[in-house]
Design a protein around this motif. Sequence first.
Motif, PDB file in Angstrom:
ATOM      1  N   SER A 191       0.749  -1.109  -0.029  1.00  0.00           N
ATOM      2  CA  SER A 191       0.000  -0.031  -0.066  1.00  0.00           C
ATOM      3  C   SER A 191       0.752   1.276  -0.002  1.00  0.00           C
ATOM      4  CB  SER A 191      -1.031  -0.178   1.145  1.00  0.00           C
ATOM      5  OG  SER A 191       0.051   0.314   2.321  1.00  0.00           O
ATOM      6  N   ALA A 192       0.402   2.286  -0.424  1.00  0.00           N
ATOM      7  CA  ALA A 192       0.944   3.647  -0.544  1.00  0.00           C
ATOM      8  C   ALA A 192       1.217   4.213   1.146  1.00  0.00           C
ATOM      9  CB  ALA A 192       0.081   4.431  -1.245  1.00  0.00           C
ATOM     10  N   GLY A 193       1.344   5.404   1.247  1.00  0.00           N
ATOM     11  CA  GLY A 193       1.446   6.182   2.478  1.00  0.00           C
ATOM     12  C   GLY A 193       0.577   6.218   3.376  1.00  0.00           C
ATOM     13  N   VAL A 194       0.909   5.881   4.592  1.00  0.00           N
ATOM     14  CA  VAL A 194      -0.035   6.078   5.931  1.00  0.00           C
ATOM     15  C   VAL A 194      -1.581   5.579   5.806  1.00  0.00           C
ATOM     16  CG1 VAL A 194      -0.530   7.700   7.656  1.00  0.00           C
ATOM     17  CG2 VAL A 194       1.214   8.106   6.211  1.00  0.00           C
ATOM     18  N   ALA A 195      -2.398   6.429   5.478  1.00  0.00           N
ATOM     19  CA  ALA A 195      -3.744   5.980   5.629  1.00  0.00           C
ATOM     20  C   ALA A 195      -4.304   4.929   4.586  1.00  0.00           C
ATOM     21  CB  ALA A 195      -4.687   7.337   5.458  1.00  0.00           C
ATOM     22  N   ALA A 196      -3.433   4.937   3.234  1.00  0.00           N
ATOM     23  CA  ALA A 196      -3.840   3.745   2.318  1.00  0.00           C
ATOM     24  C   ALA A 196      -3.671   2.710   2.811  1.00  0.00           C
ATOM     25  CB  ALA A 196      -2.728   4.064   1.198  1.00  0.00           C
ATOM     26  N   GLY A 197      -3.033   2.284   4.073  1.00  0.00           N
ATOM     27  CA  GLY A 197      -3.181   1.055   4.680  1.00  0.00           C
ATOM     28  C   GLY A 197      -4.420   0.649   5.188  1.00  0.00           C
ATOM     29  N   VAL A 198      -5.199   1.640   5.272  1.00  0.00           N
ATOM     30  CA  VAL A 198      -6.492   1.458   5.573  1.00  0.00           C
ATOM     31  C   VAL A 198      -7.377   1.179   4.411  1.00  0.00           C
ATOM     32  CG1 VAL A 198      -8.799   2.358   6.432  1.00  0.00           C
ATOM     33  CG2 VAL A 198      -6.750   3.400   7.531  1.00  0.00           C
ATOM     34  N   ASP A 199      -7.002   1.665   3.237  1.00  0.00           N
ATOM     35  CA  ASP A 199      -7.869   1.215   1.896  1.00  0.00           C
ATOM     36  C   ASP A 199      -7.262  -0.218   1.656  1.00  0.00           C
ATOM     37  OD1 ASP A 199      -8.826   3.788   1.124  1.00  0.00           O
ATOM     38  OD2 ASP A 199      -6.805   4.439   1.231  1.00  0.00           O
ATOM     39  N   LEU A 200      -6.043  -0.495   2.132  1.00  0.00           N
ATOM     40  CA  LEU A 200      -5.711  -2.011   1.755  1.00  0.00           C
ATOM     41  C   LEU A 200      -6.258  -2.980   2.663  1.00  0.00           C
ATOM     42  CD1 LEU A 200      -3.997  -3.783   0.112  1.00  0.00           C
ATOM     43  CD2 LEU A 200      -2.089  -3.454   1.397  1.00  0.00           C
TER      44      LEU A 200
END
Length: 363
Positions: A191-200
């Motif tokens: 995943s991309a930076g920081v909050a993209a972890g939520v998306d993943l």
Amino acid sequence: MSDITGTAVRKERDPRDRWGEEDLGAAGHGGPHRVAVLALPGVPPFELGIPSRVFGSAVDAEGRPLYEVTVCTADGAPVLSDAGFTVQPAAGPEALATADTVVLPPTHAMPELGQGGPLPSEVRAAIAGIRPGTRLVSICSGSYVLAAAGLLDGRPATTHWNLAPEFRRAYPRVKVDEDVLFVDDGDVLTSAGVAAGVDLCLHMIRRDHGAAAANRAARMCVVPPWRDGGQAQFIDRPVPEPSLAGTAATRAWALEHLTEPLTLARLAEHARMSLRSFTRRFRDEVGMTPVQWLTAQRLELAKQLLETTDLPIDLVAHRAGLGSGNSLRAHMRTAFGVSPAAYRRAFGTSAPPPPPTAAADGA
């Protein structure tokens, strides 16, 4: 002008060809899917907490937990976070050996990885103990750890857009795409930076258990089930003049009219902009073209209809604005590597179809 079509922005595939045969997130041991989060020295607390918060919010229709999350360290000892406090793990590297999914948050205490340097011996040993076939996941610069272990060689991956040039130099064998929020390459996801972890994490819940479970988790976390666009919308750029009109209202309107033909000219007309201005402003705000965005929304709607109704494939395609069943099949094969029928077998709930919403449905 023809209706807008295109390809989905998120990159995902499942090389195991298990769609329709079993729940992709079902653990072979019969219990909740076991997730081990490896906390390394210098871990940012926010990214460390994402898997526990999101997966911990995932429950089935009866409220039973779908995941069991354990935070561990490479040697079982506490580690110092980059916020100055100590993280006391629940387990050591043995948790990695029994996990169904291993998540690697970033570390800000291993600058040598930015030059392609080696992993510390205890981290390398811990990663070596992960069972073959375990799903591997990185959040933000956690991708450096996977790359340093050689687990991203020859594979597509992403990381924070600001780190992409450095990452590409340090790990030239990795196919870096800094334009997307996450990359799903089957058994390895980044995943991309920081909050993209939520998306993943929400994407994995959706992939494992369907949109309904992901939507429940998103509601509990008070976040959108998915975000439009890629990292391009977050890259530093001149701020548009506040007097200029935006495209948000037109995007909201388009979501309510997905069944209808939506040409670029019609969208621009709704936004009261020229075609050129609308296209440029849309990309600035969303990080993708109107073509890509609209197709992604239609595919999400089609997936929801496949999961929650018994509508024929052709009617699902029509209601999602994708035309014919053949068009839907082509788009789903391209975006997800699976047919509508196989997706329905994997995630369908056999719910009765909703009442027709328009005479065009042919009811």
